[in-house]
Enzyme design. Structure first.
Site, PDB file in Angstrom:
ATOM      1  N   SER A 253      93.918  89.132  33.802  1.00 21.94           N
ATOM      2  CA  SER A 253      93.987  87.682  33.685  1.00 21.94           C
ATOM      3  C   SER A 253      94.736  87.281  32.405  1.00 21.94           C
ATOM      4  O   SER A 253      95.849  87.752  32.175  1.00 21.94           O
ATOM      5  CB  SER A 253      92.564  87.122  33.742  1.00 21.94           C
ATOM      6  OG  SER A 253      92.561  85.746  33.847  1.00 21.94           O
ATOM      7  N   ASP A 347      94.813  85.415  44.882  1.00 26.96           N
ATOM      8  CA  ASP A 347      94.402  84.961  43.552  1.00 26.96           C
ATOM      9  C   ASP A 347      94.559  83.443  43.511  1.00 26.96           C
ATOM     10  O   ASP A 347      95.672  82.923  43.587  1.00 26.96           O
ATOM     11  CB  ASP A 347      95.297  85.632  42.490  1.00 26.96           C
ATOM     12  CG  ASP A 347      94.871  85.288  41.070  1.00 26.96           C
ATOM     13  OD1 ASP A 347      94.082  84.342  40.899  1.00 26.96           O
ATOM     14  OD2 ASP A 347      95.339  85.978  40.140  1.00 26.96           O
ATOM     15  N   HIS A 381      90.974  86.903  42.207  1.00 33.49           N
ATOM     16  CA  HIS A 381      91.473  87.046  40.830  1.00 33.49           C
ATOM     17  C   HIS A 381      90.806  88.176  40.045  1.00 33.49           C
ATOM     18  O   HIS A 381      91.477  88.989  39.428  1.00 33.49           O
ATOM     19  CB  HIS A 381      91.272  85.718  40.097  1.00 33.49           C
ATOM     20  CG  HIS A 381      91.803  85.711  38.703  1.00 33.49           C
ATOM     21  ND1 HIS A 381      93.147  85.853  38.418  1.00 33.49           N
ATOM     22  CD2 HIS A 381      91.175  85.603  37.503  1.00 33.49           C
ATOM     23  CE1 HIS A 381      93.328  85.805  37.108  1.00 33.49           C
ATOM     24  NE2 HIS A 381      92.149  85.662  36.525  1.00 33.49           N
TER      25      HIS A 381
HETATM   26  C1  LIG Z   1      92.347  66.134  43.100  1.00 33.40           C
HETATM   27  C2  LIG Z   1      91.895  65.878  41.732  1.00 33.40           C
HETATM   28  C3  LIG Z   1      90.700  66.646  41.387  1.00 33.40           C
HETATM   29  C4  LIG Z   1      90.173  66.354  40.040  1.00 33.40           C
HETATM   30  C5  LIG Z   1      89.289  67.425  39.588  1.00 33.40           C
HETATM   31  C6  LIG Z   1      88.838  67.222  38.216  1.00 33.40           C
HETATM   32  C7  LIG Z   1      89.039  68.436  37.405  1.00 33.40           C
HETATM   33  C8  LIG Z   1      88.915  68.133  35.999  1.00 33.40           C
HETATM   34  C9  LIG Z   1      89.375  69.276  35.153  1.00 33.40           C
HETATM   35  C10 LIG Z   1      90.090  68.771  33.987  1.00 33.40           C
HETATM   36  C11 LIG Z   1      90.434  69.879  33.067  1.00 33.40           C
HETATM   37  C12 LIG Z   1      91.804  69.837  32.650  1.00 33.40           C
HETATM   38  C13 LIG Z   1      92.209  71.071  31.902  1.00 33.40           C
HETATM   39  C14 LIG Z   1      93.246  71.786  32.632  1.00 33.40           C
HETATM   40  C15 LIG Z   1      93.652  73.005  31.946  1.00 33.40           C
HETATM   41  C16 LIG Z   1      94.273  73.891  32.918  1.00 33.40           C
HETATM   42  C17 LIG Z   1      94.706  75.132  32.265  1.00 33.40           C
HETATM   43  C18 LIG Z   1      94.997  76.092  33.287  1.00 33.40           C
HETATM   44  C19 LIG Z   1      95.301  77.387  32.679  1.00 33.40           C
HETATM   45  C20 LIG Z   1      94.928  78.403  33.629  1.00 33.40           C
HETATM   46  C21 LIG Z   1      95.294  79.759  33.200  1.00 33.40           C
HETATM   47  C22 LIG Z   1      94.409  80.356  32.122  1.00 33.40           C
HETATM   48  C23 LIG Z   1      94.398  81.847  32.085  1.00 33.40           C
HETATM   49  C24 LIG Z   1      93.233  82.309  32.815  1.00 33.40           C
HETATM   50  O1  LIG Z   1      93.075  82.042  33.911  1.00 33.40           O
HETATM   51  S1  LIG Z   1      92.076  83.217  32.056  1.00 33.40           S
HETATM   52  C25 LIG Z   1      90.827  83.403  33.276  1.00 33.40           C
HETATM   53  C26 LIG Z   1      89.764  82.596  32.952  1.00 33.40           C
HETATM   54  N1  LIG Z   1      88.616  83.417  32.759  1.00 33.40           N
HETATM   55  C27 LIG Z   1      87.473  82.898  32.821  1.00 33.40           C
HETATM   56  O2  LIG Z   1      87.378  81.723  32.997  1.00 33.40           O
HETATM   57  C28 LIG Z   1      86.311  83.837  32.671  1.00 33.40           C
HETATM   58  C29 LIG Z   1      85.247  83.496  33.610  1.00 33.40           C
HETATM   59  N2  LIG Z   1      84.222  82.764  32.962  1.00 33.40           N
HETATM   60  C30 LIG Z   1      83.366  83.340  32.106  1.00 33.40           C
HETATM   61  O3  LIG Z   1      83.386  84.509  31.842  1.00 33.40           O
HETATM   62  C31 LIG Z   1      82.369  82.427  31.469  1.00 33.40           C
HETATM   63  O4  LIG Z   1      81.959  81.474  32.377  1.00 33.40           O
HETATM   64  C32 LIG Z   1      82.876  81.795  30.189  1.00 33.40           C
HETATM   65  C33 LIG Z   1      83.284  82.885  29.206  1.00 33.40           C
HETATM   66  C34 LIG Z   1      84.043  80.895  30.452  1.00 33.40           C
HETATM   67  C35 LIG Z   1      81.761  80.963  29.570  1.00 33.40           C
HETATM   68  O5  LIG Z   1      80.511  81.611  29.590  1.00 33.40           O
HETATM   69  P1  LIG Z   1      79.483  81.447  28.401  1.00 33.40           P
HETATM   70  O6  LIG Z   1      79.669  80.157  27.697  1.00 33.40           O
HETATM   71  O7  LIG Z   1      78.121  81.713  28.915  1.00 33.40           O
HETATM   72  O8  LIG Z   1      80.002  82.542  27.442  1.00 33.40           O
HETATM   73  P2  LIG Z   1      79.672  84.066  27.288  1.00 33.40           P
HETATM   74  O9  LIG Z   1      80.934  84.835  27.298  1.00 33.40           O
HETATM   75  O10 LIG Z   1      78.646  84.511  28.243  1.00 33.40           O
HETATM   76  O11 LIG Z   1      79.107  84.119  25.791  1.00 33.40           O
HETATM   77  C36 LIG Z   1      77.892  83.503  25.411  1.00 33.40           C
HETATM   78  C37 LIG Z   1      77.542  83.983  24.008  1.00 33.40           C
HETATM   79  O12 LIG Z   1      77.373  85.417  24.026  1.00 33.40           O
HETATM   80  C38 LIG Z   1      78.211  86.013  23.022  1.00 33.40           C
HETATM   81  N3  LIG Z   1      78.691  87.289  23.509  1.00 33.40           N
HETATM   82  C39 LIG Z   1      79.674  87.481  24.387  1.00 33.40           C
HETATM   83  N4  LIG Z   1      79.827  88.794  24.611  1.00 33.40           N
HETATM   84  C40 LIG Z   1      78.897  89.426  23.877  1.00 33.40           C
HETATM   85  C41 LIG Z   1      78.518  90.799  23.692  1.00 33.40           C
HETATM   86  N5  LIG Z   1      79.150  91.788  24.327  1.00 33.40           N
HETATM   87  N6  LIG Z   1      77.521  91.084  22.873  1.00 33.40           N
HETATM   88  C42 LIG Z   1      76.854  90.114  22.214  1.00 33.40           C
HETATM   89  N7  LIG Z   1      77.156  88.780  22.333  1.00 33.40           N
HETATM   90  C43 LIG Z   1      78.155  88.469  23.158  1.00 33.40           C
HETATM   91  C44 LIG Z   1      79.315  85.029  22.787  1.00 33.40           C
HETATM   92  O13 LIG Z   1      79.823  85.203  21.499  1.00 33.40           O
HETATM   93  C45 LIG Z   1      78.626  83.720  22.985  1.00 33.40           C
HETATM   94  O14 LIG Z   1      77.993  83.383  21.785  1.00 33.40           O
HETATM   95  P3  LIG Z   1      78.020  81.865  21.291  1.00 33.40           P
HETATM   96  O15 LIG Z   1      77.237  81.890  20.005  1.00 33.40           O
HETATM   97  O16 LIG Z   1      77.373  81.065  22.381  1.00 33.40           O
HETATM   98  O17 LIG Z   1      79.445  81.496  21.093  1.00 33.40           O
END
Ligand SMILES: CCCCCCCCCCCCCCCCCCCCCCCC(=O)SCCNC(=O)CCNC(=O)[C@H](O)C(C)(C)COP(=O)(O)OP(=O)(O)OC[C@H]1O[C@@H](n2cnc3c(N)ncnc32)[C@H](O)[C@@H]1OP(=O)(O)O
Length: 440
Positions: A253, A347, A381
Site C-alpha cells: 500500500s 483493489d 487491497h
Molecule cells: C458521493 C459523495 C460521497 C461523500 C462521502 C463522504 C466522504 C467524506 C470523506 C472526506 C475525506 C476527504 C479526504 C480524502 C483524502 C483522500 C486521500 C486518498 C489517498 C488514498 C491513498 C492513500 C494510500 C493508502 O491507501 S494507504 C492504505 C491505508 N491504510 C489504512 O488505512 C490502514 C487500515 N487501517 C488501519 O490499520 C487502522 O484503522 C488505522 C491505523 C487507520 C487506525 O487505527 P487505530 O487508530 O486504532 O490505530 P492503531 O494502528 O491500531 O494504533 C493505536 C495505538 O497503538 C499504538 N501501536 C500501534 N502499533 C503498535 C505496536 N506494535 N505496539 C505497541 N503499540 C502500537 C499506536 O501508536 C497507537 O497509539 P496512540 O497513542 O493511540 O497513537
C-alpha cells in the site's frame, strides 16, 4: 401402570438416551500438531460423531485489541461418524465446499471493519474450535484449542531503539549470516510484526520498521524523509547476523512508493517486493536530501458510495503519469536491484493494477527487465500472509472513515497462499540465500 404413564416414561427414557448419544464427546484431531505457525496449513478431523450427523464447526479467536473473530461451517459426518476438513464439504456457513483452512481464512470480526491485530508476535493466537450439534440447539459435542504461532523455536524477537530507528528485529534460529529484509507496512503508523516475524522463520533477518505514531516517533507527519529509511538500512546491514551487501525490501500500500524510492535512490537494495502500492509519492511529500517528491494530486470529487453503502476511493488518487504529477514519479530506472510487483485487480483502495503497469512500462522504456509481475484477479487491497482473515473494508488512515478495500474472500485467501510462496522464492533467489531452497 396406566398406558399413558408408560408411554410418558418410555418417551423420557428415549429422550435422555438420544441426548446422551448426541452429547457424546466428539474428538477433534489436529495434524501435524495443535501448535502450528500462523502461515502453515493444518489438517482437522472430527471423529466419534453419529453417522450422517449434521454438525457445525466454529472457530473463535480474540486479537490483541480485544476484537473477537469468528467463523462457522456446517458439515454432515460420513458413515463412520467422521468429518475430515481435507475432504468433506462445508454445506453452509462462512464458506462452502472443501476448504481445509476455511475456518481460519473466513473468520470475520464481531466489531465490523476491524483488521486482525497482533501486537507482540512472541505470543501465539489461541483459536478455539467447537463442534456443535445442529439439531439440538447447538449443544457442544467437542472442542479443541489450536495455537497459531509467529516464531519458530529458537527464533529471536528484539525491539529496536537505535538512533532514530524504531521497530522490531526478527532473527531466525542459528548463527547465520542470513539475508536481511526491511519490512515496511502501510499508512496509519504503528508497528506491524506479523509478516516480518513469519518471514524470518524462512531464513531472513527482518527489521519491521515503524515510521510514525509508535513509541517516541512523531504522532503525525507532514512529510517522509528518505534519510530515516537510510538509517534503518545502515543499521540492518551493520548486524553481524546479516549477510550483505544487498538487502531486501517488502512493502504494501502506501509503503510501496517508499520502497521504490529507497530501492532507486539508496545503494545496495537487491530485491524489492511492492504489493498494491503506487509508482509515485503519495499522501505526504517525500524528502530526499535536496530533492522533494510532492504527493501525487488527489481528486476528492471521485469519492463514491458503493452498493453496500461504503465509501470507495479507488479513483481519488489521480493518474501518476498526468503532467501535474510528473515530479511525484519515482525514478525506478535508477534501481540496480530486482522488483516483484504484485497487483490485485479488485483493489478498491486505488488503482494499483494501473500503477504496476506504469512502473513496469517505465522500466522497459529504459531497457530494463529487472522485474516480475504477479496479478491477482478478484483479490482486494490488503494482501497479507496465508490464512489471515479477509479485510474487505476498514477505517482508512487518510480518509478517517470506513472505506471498501475490495476483493472476494475465497480468491483473496488463495492469493495469500500463492503470494507468500512467491515472496520467499523471490528473496531467496535475489538475496544470495543458501538456506531453505529445497522447501520452495
Ligand atoms: C458521493 C459523495 C460521497 C461523500 C462521502 C463522504 C466522504 C467524506 C470523506 C472526506 C475525506 C476527504 C479526504 C480524502 C483524502 C483522500 C486521500 C486518498 C489517498 C488514498 C491513498 C492513500 C494510500 C493508502 O491507501 S494507504 C492504505 C491505508 N491504510 C489504512 O488505512 C490502514 C487500515 N487501517 C488501519 O490499520 C487502522 O484503522 C488505522 C491505523 C487507520 C487506525 O487505527 P487505530 O487508530 O486504532 O490505530 P492503531 O494502528 O491500531 O494504533 C493505536 C495505538 O497503538 C499504538 N501501536 C500501534 N502499533 C503498535 C505496536 N506494535 N505496539 C505497541 N503499540 C502500537 C499506536 O501508536 C497507537 O497509539 P496512540 O497513542 O493511540 O497513537
Amino acid at each position: 401402570m396406566p398406558l399413558s404413564v408408560l408411554i410418558t416414561r418410555i418417551c423420557i427414557r428415549s429422550f435422555h438416551l438420544t441426548r446422551s448419544i448426541m452429547s457424546a464427546r466428539a474428538r477433534v484431531q489436529i495434524f501435524p500438531s495443535s501448535k502450528t505457525l500462523f502461515d502453515e496449513p493444518l489438517q482437522m478431523k472430527v471423529e466419534g460423531l453419529i453417522p450422517k450427523q449434521s454438525v457445525e464447526l466454529r472457530a473463535k479467536l480474540t486479537d490483541d485489541k480485544g476484537v473477537v473473530f469468528k467463523s462457522s461451517a456446517v458439515y454432515c459426518a460420513d458413515t463412520s461418524g467422521t468429518v475430515d476438513l481435507g475432504t468433506s464439504s462445508s454445506l453452509s456457513g462462512s464458506y462452502t465446499g472443501v476448504e481445509p483452512m476455511g475456518l481460519f481464512w473466513s473468520m470475520a470480526p464481531e466489531t465490523p471493519h476491524s483488521r486482525l491485530i497482533k501486537r507482540d508476535t512472541s505470543s501465539p493466537f489461541l483459536v478455539n474450535i467447537e463442534v456443535a450439534d445442529t439439531t439440538d440447539l447447538g449443544h457442544t459435542l467437542g472442542n479443541a484449542t489450536v495455537e497459531r504461532r509467529f516464531m519458530v523455536e529458537g527464533a529471536r524477537r528484539v525491539p529496536v531503539k537505535f538512533g532514530r530507528v524504531r521497530g522490531t528485529l526478527f532473527f531466525p534460529p542459528g548463527p547465520g549470516p542470513f539475508p536481511g529484509v526491511l519490512d515496511l507496512y502501510t499508512l496509519g503508523g504503528g508497528l506491524t510484526e506479523v509478516r516480518g516475524s513469519l518471514l524470518a522463520n524462512k531464513g531472513f533477518v527482518v527489521l519491521c520498521l515503524a515510521f510514525y505514531r509508535y513509541d517516541d516517533l512523531p504522532k503525525t507527519v507532514t512529510h517522509f524523509d528518505l534519510e530515516y529509511f537510510e538509517e534503518a538500512l545502515t543499521f540492518l546491514r551493520s548486524l553481524p547476523e546479516v549477510k550483505g551487501p544487498g538487502v531486501g525490501l517488502i512493502s504494501i500500500s502506501k509503503s510501496g512508493d517508499l520502497a521504490l524510492a529507497i530501492a532507486s535512490l539508496l545503494p545496495d537494495v537487491s530485491a524489492t517486493v511492492w504489493i498494491n502500492g503506487c509508482n509515485a509519492a503519495t499522501v505526504f511529500p517525500l524528502h530526499c536530501k535536496d530533492r522533494i517528491f510532492p504527493a501525487v494530486a488527489v481528486d476528492i470529487s471521485k469519492i463514491r458510495i458503493n452498493g453496500f453503502g461504503l465509501i470507495e476511493i479507488k479513483d481519488v488518487v489521480t493518474d501518476p503519469m498526468a503532467e501535474v504529477n510528473k515530479a511525484s514519479l519515482i525514478p525506478i530506472e535508477k534501481a540496480n536491484g530486482k522488483f516483484l510487483f504484485v497487483a490485485s485487480e479488485d483493489d478498491r483502495n486505488w488503482n494499483s493494477y494501473l500503477f504496476a503497469e506504469q512502473a513496469t512500462k517505465r522500466l522497459k522504456d529504459h531497457g530494463k527487465d529487472n522485474f516480475e509481475v504477479v496479478k491477482y484477479p478478484k483479490a482486494g487491497h490488503f494482501l497479507e500472509v496465508p490464512y489471515m482473515p479477509f479485510y474487505p473494508s476498514g477505517i482508512h488512515a487518510a480518509v478517517g472513515q470506513v472505506v471498501s478495500f475490495g476483493g472476494n474472500a475465497k480468491v483473496h485467501a488463495d492469493a495469500h497462499v500463492d503470494l507468500w510462496r512467491r515472496i520467499q522464492r523471490f528473496f531467496h533467489k535475489h538475496l544470495n540465500s543458501n538456506s531453505h531452497k529445497a522447501k520452495l
